[in-house]
Design a protein around this motif. Structure first.
Motif, PDB file in Angstrom:
ATOM      1  N   GLY A  10      62.616 -36.513  25.938  1.00 56.48           N
ATOM      2  CA  GLY A  10      62.310 -38.112  26.581  1.00 56.48           C
ATOM      3  C   GLY A  10      63.518 -37.400  28.124  1.00 56.48           C
ATOM      4  O   GLY A  10      63.873 -36.742  28.335  1.00 56.48           O
ATOM      5  N   PRO A  11      63.540 -38.666  29.301  1.00 58.82           N
ATOM      6  CA  PRO A  11      64.668 -38.160  30.082  1.00 58.82           C
ATOM      7  C   PRO A  11      65.174 -37.241  29.900  1.00 58.82           C
ATOM      8  O   PRO A  11      65.754 -36.483  30.780  1.00 58.82           O
ATOM      9  CB  PRO A  11      65.215 -39.992  30.602  1.00 58.82           C
ATOM     10  CG  PRO A  11      64.326 -40.573  29.944  1.00 58.82           C
ATOM     11  CD  PRO A  11      64.030 -40.375  28.453  1.00 58.82           C
ATOM     12  N   SER A  12      66.646 -37.842  28.179  1.00 55.82           N
ATOM     13  CA  SER A  12      67.817 -36.584  28.911  1.00 55.82           C
ATOM     14  C   SER A  12      67.043 -35.106  28.602  1.00 55.82           C
ATOM     15  O   SER A  12      68.744 -34.078  28.278  1.00 55.82           O
ATOM     16  CB  SER A  12      68.511 -37.365  27.411  1.00 55.82           C
ATOM     17  OG  SER A  12      67.706 -36.781  26.309  1.00 55.82           O
ATOM     18  N   GLY A  13      65.719 -35.311  27.824  1.00 64.97           N
ATOM     19  CA  GLY A  13      65.018 -33.605  28.079  1.00 64.97           C
ATOM     20  C   GLY A  13      64.065 -32.937  28.787  1.00 64.97           C
ATOM     21  O   GLY A  13      63.931 -31.526  28.622  1.00 64.97           O
ATOM     22  N   LEU A  14      64.622 -33.204  30.005  1.00 67.76           N
ATOM     23  CA  LEU A  14      64.404 -32.899  31.308  1.00 67.76           C
ATOM     24  C   LEU A  14      64.400 -32.153  31.633  1.00 67.76           C
ATOM     25  O   LEU A  14      63.824 -30.930  32.314  1.00 67.76           O
ATOM     26  CB  LEU A  14      64.685 -33.925  32.232  1.00 67.76           C
ATOM     27  CG  LEU A  14      62.776 -34.169  33.356  1.00 67.76           C
ATOM     28  CD1 LEU A  14      61.492 -35.196  32.392  1.00 67.76           C
ATOM     29  CD2 LEU A  14      63.296 -36.001  34.081  1.00 67.76           C
ATOM     30  N   ALA A  15      65.800 -30.909  31.308  1.00 64.71           N
ATOM     31  CA  ALA A  15      66.349 -30.154  32.746  1.00 64.71           C
ATOM     32  C   ALA A  15      65.062 -28.782  32.243  1.00 64.71           C
ATOM     33  O   ALA A  15      64.820 -27.819  32.985  1.00 64.71           O
ATOM     34  CB  ALA A  15      67.522 -29.865  32.168  1.00 64.71           C
ATOM     35  N   PRO A  16      64.706 -28.434  30.301  1.00 66.07           N
ATOM     36  CA  PRO A  16      63.783 -27.372  30.581  1.00 66.07           C
ATOM     37  C   PRO A  16      62.618 -27.646  31.029  1.00 66.07           C
ATOM     38  O   PRO A  16      62.092 -26.317  31.603  1.00 66.07           O
ATOM     39  CB  PRO A  16      63.683 -27.378  28.674  1.00 66.07           C
ATOM     40  CG  PRO A  16      64.116 -28.882  28.684  1.00 66.07           C
ATOM     41  CD  PRO A  16      65.379 -29.366  29.847  1.00 66.07           C
ATOM     42  N   VAL A  17      62.210 -28.557  31.593  1.00 63.95           N
ATOM     43  CA  VAL A  17      60.591 -28.762  31.367  1.00 63.95           C
ATOM     44  C   VAL A  17      60.860 -28.448  33.066  1.00 63.95           C
ATOM     45  O   VAL A  17      59.814 -28.174  33.580  1.00 63.95           O
ATOM     46  CB  VAL A  17      60.597 -30.800  31.334  1.00 63.95           C
ATOM     47  CG1 VAL A  17      58.755 -30.850  31.928  1.00 63.95           C
ATOM     48  CG2 VAL A  17      60.032 -31.146  29.498  1.00 63.95           C
ATOM     49  N   MET A  18      61.488 -29.401  33.580  1.00 59.61           N
ATOM     50  CA  MET A  18      61.837 -29.363  35.106  1.00 59.61           C
ATOM     51  C   MET A  18      62.335 -27.469  35.579  1.00 59.61           C
ATOM     52  O   MET A  18      61.514 -26.820  35.911  1.00 59.61           O
ATOM     53  CB  MET A  18      63.238 -29.604  36.309  1.00 59.61           C
ATOM     54  CG  MET A  18      62.735 -31.079  35.720  1.00 59.61           C
ATOM     55  SD  MET A  18      61.083 -31.797  36.460  1.00 59.61           S
ATOM     56  CE  MET A  18      60.798 -31.257  37.981  1.00 59.61           C
ATOM     57  N   ALA A  19      62.710 -26.576  34.479  1.00 59.98           N
ATOM     58  CA  ALA A  19      62.042 -25.224  34.697  1.00 59.98           C
ATOM     59  C   ALA A  19      61.332 -24.460  34.471  1.00 59.98           C
ATOM     60  O   ALA A  19      61.041 -23.729  35.096  1.00 59.98           O
ATOM     61  CB  ALA A  19      63.375 -24.989  33.643  1.00 59.98           C
ATOM     62  N   VAL A  20      60.804 -25.200  33.708  1.00 60.56           N
ATOM     63  CA  VAL A  20      59.446 -24.977  33.865  1.00 60.56           C
ATOM     64  C   VAL A  20      57.820 -25.024  35.056  1.00 60.56           C
ATOM     65  O   VAL A  20      57.573 -24.284  35.255  1.00 60.56           O
ATOM     66  CB  VAL A  20      58.563 -25.089  32.441  1.00 60.56           C
ATOM     67  CG1 VAL A  20      56.591 -24.817  32.002  1.00 60.56           C
ATOM     68  CG2 VAL A  20      59.152 -24.365  31.091  1.00 60.56           C
ATOM     69  N   MET A  21      58.305 -26.365  34.981  1.00 62.48           N
ATOM     70  CA  MET A  21      57.258 -27.248  36.040  1.00 62.48           C
ATOM     71  C   MET A  21      58.146 -25.698  37.387  1.00 62.48           C
ATOM     72  O   MET A  21      56.626 -25.887  38.416  1.00 62.48           O
ATOM     73  CB  MET A  21      58.210 -28.507  36.049  1.00 62.48           C
ATOM     74  CG  MET A  21      57.620 -29.438  37.314  1.00 62.48           C
ATOM     75  SD  MET A  21      55.946 -30.295  37.141  1.00 62.48           S
ATOM     76  CE  MET A  21      56.896 -31.403  36.390  1.00 62.48           C
ATOM     77  N   ASN A  22      59.900 -25.692  38.435  1.00 64.82           N
ATOM     78  CA  ASN A  22      59.623 -25.084  38.927  1.00 64.82           C
ATOM     79  C   ASN A  22      59.183 -23.715  39.025  1.00 64.82           C
ATOM     80  O   ASN A  22      59.141 -23.133  39.842  1.00 64.82           O
ATOM     81  CB  ASN A  22      60.674 -25.578  38.924  1.00 64.82           C
ATOM     82  CG  ASN A  22      61.215 -26.824  39.589  1.00 64.82           C
ATOM     83  OD1 ASN A  22      60.762 -27.149  39.758  1.00 64.82           O
ATOM     84  ND2 ASN A  22      62.356 -26.671  39.379  1.00 64.82           N
TER      85      ASN A  22
END
Ligand code: COA
Length: 153
Positions: A10-22
């Motif tokens: 969910g929204p609280s798990g976004l940090a690792p997703v953004m690390a991959v995205m970037n």
């Protein structure tokens, strides 16, 4: 891959997703979403975000939006350090199973006509159903067609 785990965040798990995205998207095409865009999509009903991790390391993700029986794979990315190990295929398979469990029957996506990811999608069983001229606008001002692909679930 024995240590691959895929789970919804969910929204609280976004940090690792953004690390991959970037790290995953070619900046020349401007296809990566920023955190605010990703978060606002994630708060819409029917949207989910699956994170793939190898042990503790974020490796890839899929962002999906379902409306009734149809869904769209909005984003799929794997970190460059983890490519060609079947993680994207595993994310697509995971998405199919989840969609099936949620009474979905078809998965659509759009992809830039010259993105090598098309080979992945063909391998995963997607077929081309259309083409949208000039759909993507690159950072350099160039426009690129999008192919629309679908697969049954
Ligand atoms: C496209 C992407 C998600 C693929 O991730 P991946 O985990 O490396 O893909 P997989 O290992 O599951 O690939 C499975 C098969 O798809 C095909 N494939 C995957 N990437 C490919 C590439 N760059 N060129 C050609 N074929 C490719 C191959 O047949 C591959 O099997 P093989 O490795 O045995 O040859 C990754 O390269 C990526 O994040 N790209 C940038 C973001 C992007 O463009 N996403 C798609 C549009 S939203």
């Amino acid at each position: 891959m024995s240590d691959l785990i895929i789970a919804e965040v969910g929204p609280s798990g976004l940090a690792p997703v953004m690390a991959v995205m970037n790290t995953a998207f070619d900046p020349g095409y401007g296809e990566a979403w920023n955190e605010a865009q990703t978060l606002s999509m994630l708060t819409l009903p029917g949207t989910w975000l699956s994170l793939a991790q190898c042990g503790e390391t974020p490796a890839g993700f899929a962002l999906v939006r379902q409306v009734a029986e149809e869904a769209e794979l909005l984003l799929l990315a794997v970190a460059p350090s983890h490519r060609r190990r079947g993680i994207a295929l595993a994310l697509i398979e995971h998405t199919r199973k989840l969609l099936h469990a949620r009474n979905g029957n078809i998965l659509h996506l759009e992809v830039r006509y010259n993105n090598p990811a098309i080979e992945l999608y063909k391998k995963a069983g997607f077929v081309q159903i259309g083409r949208r001229p000039g759909y993507y606008h690159g950072r350099d001002g160039q426009v690129h067609d999008a192919l629309t692909l679908s697969c049954s679930v």
